[in-house]
Design a protein around this motif. Structure first.
Motif, PDB file in Angstrom:
ATOM      1  N   LYS A   1       0.853  -1.192   0.000  1.00 25.91           N
ATOM      2  CA  LYS A   1       0.000   0.000   0.000  1.00 25.91           C
ATOM      3  C   LYS A   1       0.883   1.233   0.000  1.00 25.91           C
ATOM      4  O   LYS A   1       2.011   1.211   0.522  1.00 25.91           O
ATOM      5  CB  LYS A   1      -0.917   0.036   1.223  1.00 25.91           C
ATOM      6  N   LYS A   2       0.354   2.316  -0.556  1.00 26.04           N
ATOM      7  CA  LYS A   2       1.069   3.584  -0.521  1.00 26.04           C
ATOM      8  C   LYS A   2       0.447   4.473   0.543  1.00 26.04           C
ATOM      9  O   LYS A   2      -0.737   4.793   0.495  1.00 26.04           O
ATOM     10  CB  LYS A   2       1.017   4.304  -1.866  1.00 26.04           C
ATOM     11  N   VAL A   3       1.238   4.869   1.515  1.00 25.90           N
ATOM     12  CA  VAL A   3       0.800   5.794   2.549  1.00 25.90           C
ATOM     13  C   VAL A   3       1.290   7.189   2.168  1.00 25.90           C
ATOM     14  O   VAL A   3       2.503   7.410   2.071  1.00 25.90           O
ATOM     15  CB  VAL A   3       1.365   5.397   3.929  1.00 25.90           C
ATOM     16  N   PRO A   4       0.380   8.129   1.908  1.00 24.32           N
ATOM     17  CA  PRO A   4       0.794   9.467   1.461  1.00 24.32           C
ATOM     18  C   PRO A   4       1.731  10.159   2.447  1.00 24.32           C
ATOM     19  O   PRO A   4       1.587  10.023   3.665  1.00 24.32           O
ATOM     20  CB  PRO A   4      -0.538  10.221   1.361  1.00 24.32           C
ATOM     21  N   LEU A   5       2.665  10.893   1.889  1.00 23.61           N
ATOM     22  CA  LEU A   5       3.659  11.638   2.657  1.00 23.61           C
ATOM     23  C   LEU A   5       3.413  13.130   2.470  1.00 23.61           C
ATOM     24  O   LEU A   5       3.365  13.617   1.340  1.00 23.61           O
ATOM     25  CB  LEU A   5       5.060  11.268   2.165  1.00 23.61           C
ATOM     26  N   LEU A   6       3.259  13.843   3.583  1.00 24.56           N
ATOM     27  CA  LEU A   6       3.012  15.285   3.548  1.00 24.56           C
ATOM     28  C   LEU A   6       4.085  16.011   4.347  1.00 24.56           C
ATOM     29  O   LEU A   6       4.679  15.444   5.270  1.00 24.56           O
ATOM     30  CB  LEU A   6       1.630  15.619   4.133  1.00 24.56           C
ATOM     31  N   PHE A   7       4.307  17.280   4.011  1.00 25.72           N
ATOM     32  CA  PHE A   7       5.155  18.159   4.810  1.00 25.72           C
ATOM     33  C   PHE A   7       4.257  19.226   5.439  1.00 25.72           C
ATOM     34  O   PHE A   7       3.266  19.660   4.825  1.00 25.72           O
ATOM     35  CB  PHE A   7       6.217  18.846   3.944  1.00 25.72           C
ATOM     36  N   LYS A   8       4.608  19.637   6.657  1.00 26.08           N
ATOM     37  CA  LYS A   8       3.885  20.719   7.332  1.00 26.08           C
ATOM     38  C   LYS A   8       4.792  21.930   7.434  1.00 26.08           C
ATOM     39  O   LYS A   8       5.901  21.848   7.962  1.00 26.08           O
ATOM     40  CB  LYS A   8       3.418  20.284   8.721  1.00 26.08           C
ATOM     41  N   VAL A   9       4.311  23.071   6.925  1.00 26.55           N
ATOM     42  CA  VAL A   9       5.138  24.272   6.839  1.00 26.55           C
ATOM     43  C   VAL A   9       4.626  25.379   7.753  1.00 26.55           C
ATOM     44  O   VAL A   9       3.490  25.352   8.223  1.00 26.55           O
ATOM     45  CB  VAL A   9       5.210  24.794   5.391  1.00 26.55           C
ATOM     46  N   ALA A  10       5.478  26.347   7.972  1.00 29.58           N
ATOM     47  CA  ALA A  10       5.179  27.476   8.846  1.00 29.58           C
ATOM     48  C   ALA A  10       4.408  28.565   8.106  1.00 29.58           C
ATOM     49  O   ALA A  10       4.469  28.662   6.877  1.00 29.58           O
ATOM     50  CB  ALA A  10       6.484  28.068   9.397  1.00 29.58           C
ATOM     51  N   PRO A  11       3.711  29.417   8.855  1.00 27.57           N
ATOM     52  CA  PRO A  11       3.058  30.568   8.233  1.00 27.57           C
ATOM     53  C   PRO A  11       4.019  31.724   7.988  1.00 27.57           C
ATOM     54  O   PRO A  11       3.672  32.676   7.287  1.00 27.57           O
ATOM     55  CB  PRO A  11       1.991  30.958   9.264  1.00 27.57           C
ATOM     56  N   ASP A  12       5.207  31.629   8.559  1.00 23.19           N
ATOM     57  CA  ASP A  12       6.156  32.740   8.510  1.00 23.19           C
ATOM     58  C   ASP A  12       7.096  32.600   7.314  1.00 23.19           C
ATOM     59  O   ASP A  12       8.327  32.652   7.452  1.00 23.19           O
ATOM     60  CB  ASP A  12       6.946  32.800   9.821  1.00 23.19           C
ATOM     61  N   LEU A  13       6.514  32.419   6.143  1.00 22.77           N
ATOM     62  CA  LEU A  13       7.280  32.279   4.908  1.00 22.77           C
ATOM     63  C   LEU A  13       7.009  33.473   3.999  1.00 22.77           C
ATOM     64  O   LEU A  13       5.862  33.901   3.873  1.00 22.77           O
ATOM     65  CB  LEU A  13       6.878  31.000   4.158  1.00 22.77           C
ATOM     66  N   ASP A  14       8.075  33.995   3.361  1.00 25.65           N
ATOM     67  CA  ASP A  14       7.859  35.093   2.419  1.00 25.65           C
ATOM     68  C   ASP A  14       7.589  34.513   1.030  1.00 25.65           C
ATOM     69  O   ASP A  14       7.807  33.321   0.786  1.00 25.65           O
ATOM     70  CB  ASP A  14       9.037  36.067   2.420  1.00 25.65           C
ATOM     71  N   PRO A  15       7.088  35.312   0.090  1.00 24.21           N
ATOM     72  CA  PRO A  15       6.714  34.789  -1.235  1.00 24.21           C
ATOM     73  C   PRO A  15       7.815  34.029  -1.962  1.00 24.21           C
ATOM     74  O   PRO A  15       7.539  32.958  -2.532  1.00 24.21           O
ATOM     75  CB  PRO A  15       6.282  36.052  -1.990  1.00 24.21           C
ATOM     76  N   PRO A  16       9.083  34.520  -1.983  1.00 20.08           N
ATOM     77  CA  PRO A  16      10.110  33.739  -2.675  1.00 20.08           C
ATOM     78  C   PRO A  16      10.323  32.362  -2.054  1.00 20.08           C
ATOM     79  O   PRO A  16      10.592  31.385  -2.763  1.00 20.08           O
ATOM     80  CB  PRO A  16      11.370  34.611  -2.541  1.00 20.08           C
ATOM     81  N   HIS A  17      10.183  32.288  -0.729  1.00 21.38           N
ATOM     82  CA  HIS A  17      10.351  31.006  -0.035  1.00 21.38           C
ATOM     83  C   HIS A  17       9.222  30.054  -0.410  1.00 21.38           C
ATOM     84  O   HIS A  17       9.437  28.853  -0.638  1.00 21.38           O
ATOM     85  CB  HIS A  17      10.395  31.239   1.475  1.00 21.38           C
TER      86      HIS A  17
END
Length: 345
Positions: free
Chosen positions: A214-230
């Motif tokens: 089975k494939k278990v989906p992999l996600l990343f959790k990111v911060a709200p403190d990111l600027d547009p280029p990031h």
């Protein structure tokens, strides 16, 4: 007239926030075991079941990581109406977290500041607890992190340990790169660091998929403190690297929305109503970069049904709540689920 949760909250809020947290979870487990919860919250038909990442969610509203760190309250939380529950953050080895006090309510802002520091019983205990859950028919996510004393150059080893252990029992696995309460962790959100980490995790995911069928989906959790280029750089990494989904966002280091509050100077991540607008902006930015190619779980400051709708309209496929659940109780879950049902998206 106040409802049962309002009365319970008035008592719990007289206690230290962390003491109230543990007491509440224990109370939920006892109420579930005694079948009191099933009487108070009778099972209802699924509201707007939806398929995301190949998984069937009974509804679009989930519990964000941080509340049930150990994965021992899943059945009770599911009874309240959550379509999915994300446990953790869980690390390879048990961890006590940061010194107390480390959890603070900002009641007038319907907000919380925490610097918990990934206190948890370790991945093996979390897996064992999930195996014990019996009644919950929704989706279970594992939010995984690195131990505080693991240097960043070895962080991938910690994430791989957790990925391997959680894979057989998890419906999806979320990689926490964005807690502000583990020194240096957010450095893993750098373009090159996240690219290297994703490459190693995806390779292991492919191997585990063959092993377990089975494939278990992999996600990343990111911060709200990111600027547009990031945002643009990370979106490129996630799309090119084959990430299965994104969780946006974690807590914020910003304090402008609560400036002047006596607790505003406390170290840690701010969550709750002050985060609403910023998290929605980040969701919209990533959704624009993804162009529908990658699903987003929207989280951050959902305090009413309209907030949940706004997250979906900004580009999220699912939403999660936490802080407002503490302040408002279970009625928020069903309010949000019902509102998202009307969207029929």
């Amino acid at each position: 007239m106040p409802d049962a949760y309002d009365l319970a909250r008035s008592l719990l809020f007289r206690l230290d926030a962390e003491t109230a947290h543990h007491l509440s979870l224990k109370g939920l487990r006892l109420a579930e075991e005694s079948r009191l919860l099933s009487a108070l919250f009778p099972a209802s038909e699924c509201i707007a079941p939806v398929e995301v990442m190949g998984l069937r969610f009974p509804n679009r509203v989930g519990l964000a990581a941080g509340l049930d760190k150990e994965g021992n309250t899943i059945d009770a939380l599911g009874r309240l109406g959550f379509g999915f529950v994300e446990i953790g953050t869980i690390t390879p080895r048990p961890q006590v977290g940061n010194p107390k006090p480390r959890l603070f309510r900002l009641v007038e802002h319907e907000a919380i500041i925490n610097r918990m520091g990934f206190n948890n019983p370790g991945i093996d205990a979390g897996v064992a607890n999930v195996k014990k859950s019996k009644a919950f028919e929704g989706v279970i996510g594992f939010n995984i992190g690195k131990n505080k004393d693991t240097p960043n150059e070895n962080a991938a080893d910690d994430y791989l340990t957790c990925l391997r252990a959680a894979y057989p029992v998890a419906d999806y696995i979320a990689v926490n790169l964005s807690s502000p309460n583990t020194p240096g962790l957010r450095d893993l959100q750098g373009e090159e660091a996240s690219e290297r980490l994703l490459e190693r995790l995806k390779k292991e995911q492919e191997s585990l998929a063959k092993e377990h069928g089975k494939k278990v989906p992999l996600l990343f959790k990111v911060a709200p403190d990111l600027d547009p280029p990031h945002v643009t750089a990370l979106a490129r990494v996630f799309l090119n690297g084959g990430l299965d989904g994104l969780i946006a966002t974690n807590t914020t280091l910003a304090r402008e929305p609560v400036a002047g509050h006596p607790r505003a100077g406390e170290a840690g991540g701010l969550s709750g109503r002050p985060l609403t607008q910023r998290s929605t902006e980040i969701i919209r930015a990533f959704a624009g970069e993804f162009g529908g190619r990658l699903p987003i779980i929207g989280v951050g400051g959902i305090s009413c049904a309209q907030d949940a709708v706004d997250k979906i309209q900004a580009g999220a496929s699912l939403v999660q709540i936490y802080s407002a659940f503490i302040f408002q109780g279970p009625r928020l879950i069903r309010d949000c689920a019902a509102a998202l049902d009307t969207l029929r998206m």
